[in-house]
Design a protein around this motif. Structure first.
Motif, PDB file in Angstrom:
ATOM      1  N   VAL A  98      95.912  73.642  98.631  1.00  0.00           N
ATOM      2  CA  VAL A  98      95.385  74.993  98.410  1.00  0.00           C
ATOM      3  C   VAL A  98      94.231  74.945  97.411  1.00  0.00           C
ATOM      4  CG1 VAL A  98      95.959  77.251  97.434  1.00  0.00           C
ATOM      5  CG2 VAL A  98      97.534  76.151  99.006  1.00  0.00           C
ATOM      6  N   LEU A  99      94.396  74.128  96.369  1.00  0.00           N
ATOM      7  CA  LEU A  99      93.361  74.002  95.345  1.00  0.00           C
ATOM      8  C   LEU A  99      92.057  73.499  95.953  1.00  0.00           C
ATOM      9  CD1 LEU A  99      93.520  74.503  92.309  1.00  0.00           C
ATOM     10  CD2 LEU A  99      93.943  72.083  91.990  1.00  0.00           C
ATOM     11  N   HIS A 144      90.800  76.109  98.956  1.00  0.00           N
ATOM     12  CA  HIS A 144      90.344  77.407  98.432  1.00  0.00           C
ATOM     13  C   HIS A 144      89.471  77.274  97.190  1.00  0.00           C
ATOM     14  CE1 HIS A 144      93.908  79.578 100.561  1.00  0.00           C
ATOM     15  NE2 HIS A 144      92.985  79.164 101.380  1.00  0.00           N
ATOM     16  N   GLY A 145      89.461  76.105  96.564  1.00  0.00           N
ATOM     17  CA  GLY A 145      88.691  75.918  95.336  1.00  0.00           C
ATOM     18  C   GLY A 145      87.287  75.390  95.588  1.00  0.00           C
ATOM     19  N   PHE A 191      84.161  77.639  95.898  1.00  0.00           N
ATOM     20  CA  PHE A 191      83.599  78.189  94.667  1.00  0.00           C
ATOM     21  C   PHE A 191      82.562  77.243  94.061  1.00  0.00           C
ATOM     22  CE2 PHE A 191      87.511  80.646  94.952  1.00  0.00           C
ATOM     23  CZ  PHE A 191      87.034  81.907  94.675  1.00  0.00           C
ATOM     24  N   LEU A 192      82.608  75.964  94.453  1.00  0.00           N
ATOM     25  CA  LEU A 192      81.591  74.999  94.011  1.00  0.00           C
ATOM     26  C   LEU A 192      80.482  74.903  95.046  1.00  0.00           C
ATOM     27  CD1 LEU A 192      83.927  72.107  92.751  1.00  0.00           C
ATOM     28  CD2 LEU A 192      82.529  73.609  91.334  1.00  0.00           C
TER      29      LEU A 192
END
Lengths: 222, 223
Positions: free
Chosen positions: B78-79, B82-83, B86-87
């Protein structure tokens, strides 16, 4: 970088995640206890049954261990939560996760205990029986204590894996750490809650993973 | 009893959802084709790095490995999925899942391969080096062939875990077997597709479990 550690979002996410830690720990401890107990019970039954009418029981136990080793825990959880209600079995998310994780750990634990029991030399059984102990006593006082020592490192590792698998319960809406973080993430469109949750998991499990590694070298399995 | 069959093993529903499930199975297979070779490749890299690095290097690598293992695989997945956006990194879903699960499973392959390397007696190293082989040639021709053979059951065991791991992809909306089964269940309001998916996983993995048993493997995989 600020978006990853937005203090306002972190402050908003913390209360939910903190209450999630309790749920994560509760689910982990109950499923680990149930799984280990189930595994020990099944391995004991398998070791003690004798005689023709009970023979197939050992095969059934081995088949159970095989099936739940082949089944992905998430698939089992989804079946229990989304399919069982059609049979009139309504499990809460927590109960479904508890049953799924317990059954999966039970299968590994049975296998680990069984491997430990069969690794004890037959001579130990014979010597114990020859002193007048019954089969049950020989098992409990002579064989099992020697077997358990071998099972500690792999059992610890499976227990840790079960603890980590509690994150699967987020899929069936159990308000544990990951679920809490994901719901705040959805409200705030920020990755900060997920990072906070990740930090919580590391704080919970890094020490355990280190202990598992230490046990493996200490007991020198492999 | 027939009601039970109509609910859980409904032939009509199963036939109608079989197309969806097969497409899902193909995605699951693709995920496996990324995660298993990727995990073996990076795991081998980790094992070699830990073998050849000076003591402090090996120690820091073992902390790094344990740090990754402290994450539940689903959290790591998930990190990353979904993360990363953002980068401003937006890999296709299959690749995102592949990256996350490869990171997870390569730490296990790495530890298993390292145990294999360590299972070879130091005298083998000395004998090989004394014949004039270099470090790389010694590893390739002497240590690895024996070491890998010693841990084959564990490698197979971790491969089983890697395949099971791919079911997590359904959580981040990758249309894998489990996801498609959920979709089909929603369409027909009937659990038969879920049961069918579970049976497909079993059909896929039961032979592997039997094979591991025959190799003498056990569920001693690290956490």
């Amino acid at each position: 970088m600020r978006i990853f550690f937005d203090p306002e979002v972190l402050a908003a996410a913390w209360p939910g995640i903190r209450s999630g830690i309790g749920v994560t720990l509760g689910l982990a401890l109950t499923s680990i206890a149930a799984g280990v107990a189930l595994g020990l019970l099944l391995a004991t039954v398998r070791a003690l049954i004798r005689g023709a009418p009970l023979r197939p029981v050992g095969g059934l136990i081995a088949a159970y261990a095989d099936v739940f080793r082949a089944m992905p825990p998430l698939v089992l959880l989804v079946v229990l939560y989304f399919a069982a209600p059609f049979a009139g079995i309504e499990l809460s998310g927590f109960m479904a996760a508890f049953v799924a994780l317990g059954l999966v750990l039970g299968a590994s634990a049975e296998e680990i205990f069984w491997a430990g029991i069969t690794s004890v030399n037959r001579g130990q059984w014979e010597a114990a029986l020859s002193t007048g102990l019954s089969r049950g006593e020989a098992f409990r006082r002579v064989v099992l204590p020697q077997a358990v020592r071998l099972t500690i490192p792999p059992l610890t590792n499976r227990a840790i894996a079960t603890g980590k698998n509690t994150a699967l319960a987020s899929v069936v809406a159990v308000p544990e750490v990951l679920n809490q973080a994901a719901s705040v993430q959805a409200q705030t469109a920020s990755p900060a809650p997920l990072l906070l949750a990740a930090g919580v998991y590391v704080a919970l499990f890094l020490p355990l993973v280190r202990i598992g590694r230490w046990l493996e070298t200490r007991f020198h399995i492999r | 009893m027939s009601e039970f069959f109509q609910t859980f093993l409904n032939p009509g529903v199963m036939a109608e959802s079989s197309g969806l499930l097969l497409r899902g199975l193909w995605v699951t297979v693709q995920a496996c084709l990324i995660v298993i070779p990727g995990g073996l490749f990076f795991g081998a890299g980790l094992a070699l790095a830990q073998t050849l690095a000076p003591a402090w290097g090996a120690r820091s690598l073992s902390w790094g490995v344990d740090l990754i293992r402290a994450f539940p695989p689903l959290v790591l997945l998930v990190l990353i999925v979904h993360g990363l956006p953002f980068l401003r990194i937006e890999p296709p879903p299959l690749l995102g899942v592949g990256i996350a699960l490869t990171i997870n499973t390569s730490t296990y392959y790495g530890e298993i391969l390292r145990a294999g390397i360590l299972s070879i007696e130091p005298t083998q190293w000395e004998a090989a080096r004394s014949t004039g082989l270099g470090t790389a040639a010694t590893l390739r021709h002497v240590i690895l062939p024996q070491g890998v053979r010693n841990v084959l059951p564990d490698l197979a065991g971790n491969t089983l875990e890697a395949v099971k791991l791919t079911s997590l992809a359904s959580v981040v909306a990758l249309p894998d077997l489990l996801r498609m089964a959920r979709v089909a269940q929603g369409v027909h309001f009937n659990p038969s597709p879920l049961i069918l998916a579970a049976v497909l996983y079993l059909a896929l993995l039961w032979p592997l479990v039997r094979l591991i048993r025959r190799m003498g493997g056990r569920a001693v995989l690290p956490a």
